[in-house]
Motif scaffolding. Structure first.
Motif, mmCIF file in Angstrom:
data_model
loop_
_atom_site.group_PDB
_atom_site.id
_atom_site.type_symbol
_atom_site.label_atom_id
_atom_site.label_comp_id
_atom_site.label_asym_id
_atom_site.label_seq_id
_atom_site.Cartn_x
_atom_site.Cartn_y
_atom_site.Cartn_z
ATOM 1 N N GLY A 128 95.841 2.369 21.399
ATOM 2 C CA GLY A 128 95.532 2.128 19.997
ATOM 3 C C GLY A 128 94.610 3.242 19.570
ATOM 4 O O GLY A 128 94.989 4.198 18.901
ATOM 5 N N ASN A 129 93.374 3.112 20.006
ATOM 6 C CA ASN A 129 92.454 4.228 19.929
ATOM 7 C C ASN A 129 92.251 4.718 21.356
ATOM 8 O O ASN A 129 92.747 4.120 22.309
ATOM 9 C CB ASN A 129 91.129 3.772 19.320
ATOM 10 C CG ASN A 129 91.281 3.445 17.839
ATOM 11 O OD1 ASN A 129 91.693 4.286 17.062
ATOM 12 N ND2 ASN A 129 90.960 2.211 17.456
ATOM 13 N N VAL A 159 89.829 4.750 24.251
ATOM 14 C CA VAL A 159 88.667 3.931 24.552
ATOM 15 C C VAL A 159 88.205 4.175 25.975
ATOM 16 O O VAL A 159 88.995 4.095 26.916
ATOM 17 C CB VAL A 159 88.996 2.435 24.386
ATOM 18 C CG1 VAL A 159 87.744 1.601 24.589
ATOM 19 C CG2 VAL A 159 89.570 2.188 23.012
ATOM 20 N N THR A 188 84.721 4.259 21.591
ATOM 21 C CA THR A 188 86.062 4.253 21.023
ATOM 22 C C THR A 188 86.263 5.459 20.121
ATOM 23 O O THR A 188 85.493 5.668 19.177
ATOM 24 C CB THR A 188 86.272 2.946 20.227
ATOM 25 O OG1 THR A 188 86.108 1.851 21.138
ATOM 26 C CG2 THR A 188 87.653 2.889 19.613
ATOM 27 N N PHE A 203 83.335 4.189 17.400
ATOM 28 C CA PHE A 203 82.560 2.999 17.753
ATOM 29 C C PHE A 203 81.809 3.237 19.056
ATOM 30 O O PHE A 203 82.368 3.709 20.039
ATOM 31 C CB PHE A 203 83.515 1.802 17.914
ATOM 32 C CG PHE A 203 82.880 0.595 18.545
ATOM 33 C CD1 PHE A 203 82.042 -0.229 17.806
ATOM 34 C CD2 PHE A 203 83.110 0.300 19.881
ATOM 35 C CE1 PHE A 203 81.452 -1.333 18.399
ATOM 36 C CE2 PHE A 203 82.519 -0.806 20.474
ATOM 37 C CZ PHE A 203 81.689 -1.616 19.733
ATOM 38 N N GLU A 234 78.498 1.024 20.828
ATOM 39 C CA GLU A 234 77.538 -0.056 20.630
ATOM 40 C C GLU A 234 76.174 0.306 21.199
ATOM 41 O O GLU A 234 76.078 1.110 22.126
ATOM 42 C CB GLU A 234 78.053 -1.287 21.392
ATOM 43 C CG GLU A 234 78.269 -2.496 20.544
ATOM 44 C CD GLU A 234 78.819 -3.643 21.389
ATOM 45 O OE1 GLU A 234 78.662 -4.781 20.941
ATOM 46 O OE2 GLU A 234 79.392 -3.417 22.459
ATOM 47 N N SER A 293 84.660 -5.679 23.692
ATOM 48 C CA SER A 293 83.517 -4.871 23.298
ATOM 49 C C SER A 293 83.275 -4.910 21.804
ATOM 50 O O SER A 293 82.358 -5.563 21.340
ATOM 51 C CB SER A 293 83.661 -3.436 23.800
ATOM 52 O OG SER A 293 82.554 -2.686 23.385
ATOM 53 N N CYS A 294 84.132 -4.235 21.029
ATOM 54 C CA CYS A 294 83.773 -4.041 19.630
ATOM 55 C C CYS A 294 83.903 -5.326 18.820
ATOM 56 O O CYS A 294 83.235 -5.503 17.826
ATOM 57 C CB CYS A 294 84.622 -2.943 19.018
ATOM 58 S SG CYS A 294 86.328 -3.446 18.691
ATOM 59 N N MET A 320 89.124 -2.826 17.292
ATOM 60 C CA MET A 320 89.142 -1.379 17.315
ATOM 61 C C MET A 320 89.299 -0.818 18.719
ATOM 62 O O MET A 320 90.061 0.104 18.963
ATOM 63 C CB MET A 320 87.832 -0.890 16.699
ATOM 64 C CG MET A 320 87.803 0.573 16.373
ATOM 65 S SD MET A 320 86.149 1.032 15.855
ATOM 66 C CE MET A 320 86.240 0.654 14.139
ATOM 67 N N CYS A 321 88.575 -1.396 19.673
ATOM 68 C CA CYS A 321 88.536 -0.761 20.998
ATOM 69 C C CYS A 321 89.652 -1.238 21.917
ATOM 70 O O CYS A 321 90.010 -0.549 22.860
ATOM 71 C CB CYS A 321 87.183 -0.961 21.665
ATOM 72 S SG CYS A 321 86.904 -2.610 22.333
ATOM 73 N N GLY A 322 90.185 -2.423 21.666
ATOM 74 C CA GLY A 322 91.316 -2.875 22.488
ATOM 75 C C GLY A 322 90.937 -3.395 23.860
ATOM 76 O O GLY A 322 91.809 -3.708 24.665
ATOM 77 N N THR A 323 89.647 -3.496 24.144
ATOM 78 C CA THR A 323 89.214 -3.955 25.464
ATOM 79 C C THR A 323 89.711 -5.379 25.751
ATOM 80 O O THR A 323 89.938 -5.743 26.894
ATOM 81 C CB THR A 323 87.671 -3.902 25.544
ATOM 82 O OG1 THR A 323 87.256 -2.607 25.120
ATOM 83 C CG2 THR A 323 87.172 -4.143 26.957
ATOM 84 N N ASP A 334 92.007 -3.224 13.830
ATOM 85 C CA ASP A 334 91.562 -1.967 13.238
ATOM 86 C C ASP A 334 91.935 -0.812 14.168
ATOM 87 O O ASP A 334 91.084 -0.031 14.582
ATOM 88 C CB ASP A 334 90.046 -2.019 12.991
ATOM 89 C CG ASP A 334 89.555 -0.814 12.213
ATOM 90 O OD1 ASP A 334 90.398 -0.070 11.664
ATOM 91 O OD2 ASP A 334 88.328 -0.591 12.168
ATOM 92 N N GLY A 335 93.202 -0.771 14.539
ATOM 93 C CA GLY A 335 93.688 0.368 15.314
ATOM 94 C C GLY A 335 93.589 0.213 16.816
ATOM 95 O O GLY A 335 93.967 1.116 17.552
ATOM 96 N N GLY A 336 93.097 -0.929 17.270
ATOM 97 C CA GLY A 336 92.933 -1.105 18.717
ATOM 98 C C GLY A 336 94.211 -1.475 19.445
ATOM 99 O O GLY A 336 94.227 -1.586 20.661
ATOM 100 N N ILE A 337 95.276 -1.676 18.698
ATOM 101 C CA ILE A 337 96.542 -2.067 19.318
ATOM 102 C C ILE A 337 97.661 -1.460 18.497
ATOM 103 O O ILE A 337 97.517 -1.260 17.284
ATOM 104 C CB ILE A 337 96.659 -3.610 19.397
ATOM 105 C CG1 ILE A 337 97.864 -4.045 20.233
ATOM 106 C CG2 ILE A 337 96.718 -4.246 18.003
ATOM 107 C CD1 ILE A 337 97.841 -5.533 20.607
#
Lengths: 418, 360
Positions: free
Chosen positions: A103-104, A106, A113, A122, A124, B309-310, B314-317, B332-335
């Motif tokens: 996706g992004n 990461v 990210t 991103f 944190e 995480s996010c 966004m991060c897809g974790t 938001d773009g994580g997938i």
């Protein structure tokens, strides 16, 4: 800081006998290997992948090159970009080697990210005053040559790549690489120095004794021979090839298929060579029966007997573009005595295995040939490491292109060492 | 000595306005409203009874019944204990608007779910079973019991979603200290990262009941809570061999009583339906998740530790495979759409629209 003795390597370069193999140290010394990585692999355009490996936004591919690793990724704007595979936080690798769908981008460590444009989106817990704008992924220079992806790890890549692209694209375009897909990849570790792998590739002197499969479609005399030594039968073969090359070039060029030789192996940073070579038998493809392996033709090629366009780049690649499939090779040094040879077979993206092609038939010639070459390279590596080894002379008839590779290599090394 | 001048009793025939005197926060979404009459009045009722309140919201009069959590042993005031309910107009209005000094129209008390202690009868043993805000009528009963029969043998078993949802926990502990014959136990479905629960986890079941109340058959049971809870309590009591004449139950939402506002039970049912079961195959956990809640948030609230995480897609974790069910997802773009097509979701931004099975 370099971890090699520049003066000592300069001396070795200076005392090389022209048109002779290199001294043992060039193949066996970890210091020269380190210098090779610095001077050659970190500063020149390297062929690493095909654009069809990242066909859609979110497709990514991580490729290791020595200590470096590069992420190639297609963004939402359909642009392909390359980044160093190093998180800007504490350096973790973002992706393991090989293909990925993201996706992004990461970092698996702390989930920093990055967008597919490399911008840090991103992170944190970084507190006030943390400036994301300064911590985007570091870009790597990337060029697509009609679908072949080249990267350069240097911040100052050789700018002659534009000229190579300009000259090569008409040759490559008819094969329409963007509408292909990888049917098969083979990673072969050859137990020899990367230069032995390249030297071996740049001559066909060894083909007759070693490559019974490759010499079915490929003329062993296509890269030179000593006419006075040939038997009447061999001479007839050589003449047949010469005639075929001339008539084929005329026919192909007339049909809008650029075919004639362009050779700049040793006179520029991005050395290359190309020529469309006729194939034996039906003239269609590098297969055991010289017939097309895949029923779905590539691009605009409708002349089944389109031979094989060969394309070499210094320092790490060679390719064969045929009417039905393409075989690409990239060479990645692992250490002074081990080299990865990565072979990819590309077919039209709509071709279905088992229906339009048989994988065994598609890959058998080069699987056999690669295995044979790996053995030859390993034999040579053992021999050049023997204290009794003394560099011998190259054949003026069949090893002229090996010499051009050496000239290029030594000039680039010298340019780097100063 | 002259007679103390006691105020008259509240008379529903002539009295109809209560005044809010205090608002006590019980948990993050439960508050107790202490009420008296506008004129000095004493209240006479049986523990477990309810009153009907009328509020006007956006020009519309709405009636709503609330059981009294107060005890008639302390007759000078009343109290109701109310949980905020998403979409519950009156409950939320009380939370948002009812402040000390304000008046509210009220009718009652009334209701038959009551603990009646007769002076001459042989002493009885009791079991109070409640879940969630169903605690209010049995709390009233327990208070009354402790105030008037301080040595009566009673067990109070209350179920809550999490330690953060325990109502009256401190008061119950204090009561148990004052009245040695009262035993109080709380059961949490799960704990939260901030609030580990050292006691019984899960739901009321036969094993727990047998352990905590081995003499269940000798007790009179008062049960209040949601339908499912009461049904399971009834089944457990039958299983244990209780004479069901001793089983008393009450729905805390008064679905059958709220005839003045037929929409309310429908709304409450809709709320129940709006929670979905989410099963995690590898963790072997099952949680509930509201349609407005991201699955990750519900899983975290249920004490699960899932990589993430996010938390904003966004991060897809937190990417997981959705084995079955449907979700609504705003990422938001994580997938990638292709991953979604292959059955992947980001649980941080996926809200259930059905029961779910998730591979994680």
């Amino acid at each position: 800081m370099t971890n090699y003795d520049i003066a000592a390597i300069r001396d070795l370069v200076a005392r090389r006998r022209p048109r002779h193999a290199l001294e043992s140290a060039f193949y066996t010394s970890p210091e020269i290997f380190a210098a090779d990585m610095d001077a050659i692999f970190n500063r020149h355009w390297l062929y690493v992948a095909v654009e069809c490996e990242v066909p859609e936004p979110g497709d990514a591919l991580a490729v290791d090159i020595g200590k470096s690793s590069v992420i190639i990724v297609r963004g939402d704007d359909a642009q392909v970009r390359a980044f160093h595979n190093v998180c800007r936080h504490r350096g973790a690798r973002l992706l393991p080697p090989g293909p990925a769908l993201v996706g992004n981008l990461v970092c698996p460590y702390h989930a920093w990210t990055y967008g597919l444009d490399g911008a840090l989106k991103f992170a944190e817990h970084m507190g006030d005053g943390f400036d994301r704008a300064c911590l985007g992924l570091r870009p790597v220079a990337l060029r697509s040559m009609a679908g072949l992806l080249f990267v350069c790890l240097s911040d100052d890549p050789p700018d002659d790549i534009d000229d190579v692209v300009r000259q090569m694209e008409p040759y490559l375009a008819p094969h329409d690489l963007k509408n292909t897909r990888v049917a098969h990849t083979a990673d072969l570790i050859e137990y020899g120095n990367w230069k032995l792998v390249l030297e071996n590739n740049r001559e066909c002197y060894h083909c007759m004794p070693n490559h019974p499969e490759l010499t079915i479609p490929l003329f062993a005399y296509g890269f030179g021979f000593a006419p006075e030594e040939l038997s009447a039968e061999d001479l007839a073969q050589a003449e047949r090839y010469e005639t075929l090359r001339r008539t084929s070039h005329d026919r192909w060029e007339a049909a809008g298929l650029p075919s004639r030789l362009i050779e700049h192996l040793d006179d520029r940073p991005t050395g290359f060579r190309t020529e469309r070579l006729p194939l034996d038998g039906s003239g269609e493809s590098q297969t055991m029966d010289t017939m097309a392996a895949c029923r779905v033709p590539l691009g605009t090629l409708r002349d089944k007997a389109a031979g094989g366009l060969h394309f070499w780049t210094q320092p790490n690649a060679w390719h064969h573009f045929m009417g039905d499939h393409v075989v690409t090779f990239s060479v990645i040094p692992l250490d002074e005595g081990r080299t990865l040879v990565r072979t990819k077979w590309l077919v039209h993206k709509d071709a279905v295995e088992g229906r339009d092609y048989d994988l065994e038939n598609l890959t058998s010639v080069w699987n056999a040939t690669n295995r044979q070459d790996a053995d030859l390279v390993e034999m040579t590596q053992r021999g050049v490491a023997d204290p009794a080894y003394v560099p011998g002379p190259y054949s003026p008839h069949t090893e002229g292109l090996v010499e051009k590779f050496m000239e290029w290599y030594l000039a680039r090394l010298k340019a780097h060492l100063g | 000595m002259t007679d103390i001048d006691l105020p008259p009793f509240w008379d529903p025939e002539s009295d109809d306005v209560l005044v809010c005197r205090a608002v006590r926060r019980q948990t993050h979404d439960v508050a107790t409203f202490v009420l008296t009459a506008a004129q000095p009045r004493r209240f006479r009722y049986r523990p477990g009874q309810f009153m009907t309140f009328t509020v006007t919201i956006d020009g519309v009069e709405i009636h709503r019944c609330y059981t009294l959590s107060s005890s008639p042993s302390r007759p000078d005031s009343l109290a109701i204990t109310v949980k905020r309910v998403p979409g519950g107009p009156v409950s939320n209005w009380l939370h948002d608007h009812l402040r000390p000094g304000m008046e509210i129209a009220a009718l009652g008390p009334t209701g038959d779910f009551t603990l009646d202690l007769s002076h001459d009868a042989a002493p009885e043993k009791y079991l109070f079973l409640s879940a969630g805000s169903g605690i209010t009528p049995v709390m009233s009963m327990a208070r009354h019991l402790v105030d008037t029969r301080f040595d009566a043998d009673a067990v109070f078993l209350h179920s809550a979603r999490s330690p953060e949802d325990l109502i009256f926990a401190r008061e119950l502990a204090w009561m148990a200290e004052q009245a040695p014959s009262l035993r109080v136990r709380s059961i949490c479905e799960r704990d939260t990262p901030q609030n580990r629960w050292p006691g019984a986890m899960g739901r009321l079941d036969a094993a727990l009941l047998a352990r905590e109340v081995p003499d269940l058959r000798e007790r009179r049971l008062f049960v209040c809570g949601p339908d499912g809870y009461r049904a399971s309590a009834r089944a457990l009591a039958e299983q244990a061999g209780l004479d069901m004449a001793r089983f008393h139950e009450e729905s805390f939402d008064f679905g059958t009583l709220a005839t003045q506002d037929p929409e309310i039970p429908a709304k409450i049912e809709a709320l129940d339906a709006a929670r979905h079961k989410v099963s995690f195959t590898r963790s072997r956990r099952e949680i509930e998740c509201g349609t407005d809640t991201p699955v990750l948030a519900a899983a975290r609230a249920a004490g699960m530790r899932l990589p993430a995480s996010c938390a904003k897609g966004m991060c897809g974790t937190c990417k997981c495979r959705l084995v079955s069910g449907t979700v609504e997802m705003k990422h938001d773009g994580g997938i990638r759409q292709r991953e979604i097509d292959q059955g992947m979701i980001l649980i941080c931004c996926a809200r259930p629209t059905s029961d779910l099975v998730i591979e994680r």
